[in-house]
Write an enzyme that holds these catalytic residues in place. Structure first.
Site, short mmCIF file in Angstrom:
data_model
loop_
_atom_site.label_atom_id
_atom_site.label_comp_id
_atom_site.label_asym_id
_atom_site.label_seq_id
_atom_site.Cartn_x
_atom_site.Cartn_y
_atom_site.Cartn_z
N LYS A 73 -21.64 -10.84 41.76
CA LYS A 73 -21.08 -9.96 40.71
C LYS A 73 -21.89 -8.69 40.46
O LYS A 73 -21.35 -7.66 40.07
CB LYS A 73 -20.92 -10.74 39.41
CG LYS A 73 -19.77 -11.75 39.45
CD LYS A 73 -19.54 -12.38 38.09
CE LYS A 73 -18.34 -13.30 38.12
NZ LYS A 73 -17.99 -13.84 36.80
N ASN A 94 -16.23 -8.35 38.76
CA ASN A 94 -15.62 -9.57 39.32
C ASN A 94 -14.29 -9.25 40.01
O ASN A 94 -13.64 -10.15 40.54
CB ASN A 94 -15.41 -10.66 38.26
CG ASN A 94 -14.23 -10.37 37.37
OD1 ASN A 94 -13.87 -9.20 37.17
ND2 ASN A 94 -13.61 -11.40 36.84
N ASP A 109 -13.04 -10.49 33.33
CA ASP A 109 -13.33 -11.65 32.47
C ASP A 109 -13.14 -11.30 30.99
O ASP A 109 -12.43 -11.99 30.26
CB ASP A 109 -14.77 -12.14 32.68
CG ASP A 109 -14.91 -12.95 33.96
OD1 ASP A 109 -13.90 -13.53 34.42
OD2 ASP A 109 -16.04 -13.01 34.49
N ALA A 133 -25.04 -15.65 25.67
CA ALA A 133 -25.39 -14.30 26.12
C ALA A 133 -25.42 -14.24 27.65
O ALA A 133 -26.05 -13.37 28.23
CB ALA A 133 -26.75 -13.90 25.55
N GLY A 134 -24.73 -15.19 28.31
CA GLY A 134 -24.64 -15.20 29.77
C GLY A 134 -23.53 -14.27 30.23
O GLY A 134 -23.07 -13.40 29.47
N ASN A 156 -27.80 -17.10 20.41
CA ASN A 156 -28.17 -17.63 21.74
C ASN A 156 -29.46 -18.40 21.70
O ASN A 156 -30.38 -18.09 20.93
CB ASN A 156 -28.28 -16.48 22.75
CG ASN A 156 -28.17 -17.00 24.18
OD1 ASN A 156 -27.21 -17.71 24.50
ND2 ASN A 156 -29.13 -16.69 25.03
N ARG A 157 -29.51 -19.44 22.53
CA ARG A 157 -30.69 -20.31 22.60
C ARG A 157 -31.90 -19.54 23.14
O ARG A 157 -32.97 -19.58 22.56
CB ARG A 157 -30.35 -21.48 23.52
CG ARG A 157 -31.44 -22.45 23.77
CD ARG A 157 -30.97 -23.53 24.71
NE ARG A 157 -30.57 -22.99 26.03
CZ ARG A 157 -30.15 -23.72 27.04
NH1 ARG A 157 -30.02 -25.03 26.90
NH2 ARG A 157 -29.83 -23.16 28.19
P1 NDP Z 1 -24.15 -18.36 32.26
O1 NDP Z 1 -24.96 -19.39 32.97
O2 NDP Z 1 -24.30 -16.93 32.63
O3 NDP Z 1 -24.48 -18.47 30.67
C1 NDP Z 1 -24.47 -19.69 30.02
C2 NDP Z 1 -24.65 -19.49 28.52
O4 NDP Z 1 -24.53 -20.78 27.89
C3 NDP Z 1 -26.01 -18.94 28.12
O5 NDP Z 1 -25.89 -18.16 26.97
C4 NDP Z 1 -26.78 -20.24 27.82
O6 NDP Z 1 -27.85 -20.03 26.91
C5 NDP Z 1 -25.72 -21.06 27.15
N1 NDP Z 1 -25.98 -22.49 27.19
C6 NDP Z 1 -25.74 -23.34 28.23
N2 NDP Z 1 -26.08 -24.59 27.90
C7 NDP Z 1 -26.54 -24.53 26.61
C8 NDP Z 1 -27.03 -25.52 25.70
N3 NDP Z 1 -27.12 -26.79 26.04
N4 NDP Z 1 -27.39 -25.11 24.46
C9 NDP Z 1 -27.30 -23.81 24.11
N5 NDP Z 1 -26.85 -22.83 24.93
C10 NDP Z 1 -26.48 -23.20 26.17
O7 NDP Z 1 -22.66 -18.84 32.40
P2 NDP Z 1 -21.33 -17.95 32.25
O8 NDP Z 1 -21.49 -17.03 31.10
O9 NDP Z 1 -20.97 -17.39 33.57
O10 NDP Z 1 -20.23 -19.06 31.90
C11 NDP Z 1 -20.19 -19.67 30.63
C12 NDP Z 1 -18.92 -20.48 30.51
O11 NDP Z 1 -17.81 -19.60 30.55
C13 NDP Z 1 -18.69 -21.49 31.65
O12 NDP Z 1 -18.25 -22.70 31.07
C14 NDP Z 1 -17.60 -20.86 32.47
O13 NDP Z 1 -16.80 -21.83 33.11
C15 NDP Z 1 -16.80 -20.14 31.39
N6 NDP Z 1 -15.98 -19.04 31.89
C16 NDP Z 1 -14.68 -19.06 31.58
C17 NDP Z 1 -13.85 -18.07 32.00
C18 NDP Z 1 -12.41 -18.13 31.64
O14 NDP Z 1 -11.64 -17.34 32.19
N7 NDP Z 1 -11.99 -19.01 30.75
C19 NDP Z 1 -14.34 -16.93 32.81
C20 NDP Z 1 -15.76 -16.97 33.05
C21 NDP Z 1 -16.54 -18.01 32.61
P3 NDP Z 1 -29.32 -19.57 27.42
O15 NDP Z 1 -29.26 -18.08 27.60
O16 NDP Z 1 -30.20 -20.00 26.30
O17 NDP Z 1 -29.58 -20.31 28.70
#
Ligand code: NDP
Length: 284
Positions: A73, A94, A109, A133-134, A156-157
């Site tokens: 990406k 994307n 997205d 914040a991912g 965010n964590r």
């Molecule tokens: P990333 O890995 O980039 O980010 C994950 C995020 O989730 C971070 O902010 C992370 O926090 C947080 N996180 C994960 N586990 C925990 C936990 N146990 N406690 C607290 N915070 C947590 O992933 P993406 O942003 O790419 O994807 C996130 C979700 O979005 C996925 O489930 C994906 O399938 C979904 N998605 C859905 C789409 C749709 O069209 N519906 C499109 C794109 C994605 P930290 O920064 O602290 O690690």
């Protein structure tokens, strides 16, 4: 020869599923078939080392565009001829679209999310709490900012990742944004209009709980989840039980597909056809 010009090409990372089981392929091809378009959308695995060659190849073969997923990406950007507004702000692509002889990078997205949200409530002028914040949260936050959201609280964590997103929203969009580092159950402030789970919490985990004080959710708030499997997450169920209006992540997935098809073909595809194909491919 003319059909080869109507070929879409999905570049994916080597960890992606094969074409046969890929729900996105089923959804996009269902739209093409429904609208009588003799187009194809195929899934291909491309290694990071081959990305540049793959993009040049797609261009040389007249592809009208392609999606790219992780890990491409960000690294696809130097291989493109330009970026759309939100992709430029978030620094991630994307969806690539051929415009004239140029390959332009877009990000669908956040646009898919916004389309789902705005079928329920306009984003303009609203106060938003966004967990995460991912990549997904970043795309959503930027689109909300561009759509005129009044205020965004990022919860965010990880502090560095949250702080980076808040800085981007403040610096590039001049948005009223703040970071709350997520520790324990978060209470949504009074006056919040929209609460979004932009994390992966709940993905394939129906019992997973968002650390949130449910009593702070008020009737009338709009609550949305990016998680699409299960479609009805625990977070959405809990929020609906509190009288909130719930928006599921499957709608976002369908809508980002719709935006992609619109970019590539210029037509507005049938959303029901695409959602049904996606649900069937996901076994729902
Ligand atoms: P990333 O890995 O980039 O980010 C994950 C995020 O989730 C971070 O902010 C992370 O926090 C947080 N996180 C994960 N586990 C925990 C936990 N146990 N406690 C607290 N915070 C947590 O992933 P993406 O942003 O790419 O994807 C996130 C979700 O979005 C996925 O489930 C994906 O399938 C979904 N998605 C859905 C789409 C749709 O069209 N519906 C499109 C794109 C994605 P930290 O920064 O602290 O690690």
């Amino acid at each position: 020869m003319s059909e080869s010009r109507n070929f879409l090409h999905e570049l994916t990372g080597s960890m992606s599923q094969g074409a046969a089981g890929n729900p996105t392929v089923a959804m996009i091809e269902a739209a093409f078939a429904h609208h009588g378009l003799h187009w194809r959308y195929v899934n291909m695995e491309v290694t990071p080392a081959d990305l540049g060659a793959a993009v040049r190849g797609a261009k040389a073969m007249g592809f009208r565009g392609f999606n790219c997923s992780l890990p491409h990406k960000v690294t696809v950007i130097p291989h493109l001829d330009g970026l759309g507004e939100s992709a430029a702000v978030m620094g991630a692509v994307n969806c690539v679209v051929r415009r004239g002889e140029k390959f332009i990078g877009e990000n669908t997205d956040g646009k898919g999310f916004l389309k789902s949200l705005e079928s329920v409530v306009p984003a303009k002028g609203k106060s938003v709490v966004l967990f995460g914040a991912g990549g997904a949260a970043r795309a959503i936050a930027v689109e909300l900012g561009l759509a005129g959201t009044k205020r965004i609280t990022i919860v965010n964590r990880s502090e560095p990742r949250g702080a980076e997103l808040v800085a981007l929203l403040r610096d590039k969009l001049k948005l009223d944004a703040e970071l709350v580092v997520w520790r324990g159950d978060y209470a949504v402030p009074a006056g919040t209009d929209i609460v979004i789970n932009g994390t992966s919490i709940g993905l394939y985990a129906p019992e997973a709980r968002l650390a949130l004080d449910l009593r702070s959710l008020q009737p009338g708030m709009v609550v949305a989840d990016v998680v699409f499997s299960p479609v009805r997450t625990r977070f959405l169920d809990d929020a609906a039980a509190r009288g909130c209006r719930a928006i599921d992540g499957l709608g976002m997935l369908v809508n980002q597909g719709i935006v992609g098809v619109q970019y590539w073909t210029g037509i507005t595809p049938d959303a029901d056809v695409m959602r049904r194909a996606l649900e069937a491919a996901m076994g729902l």
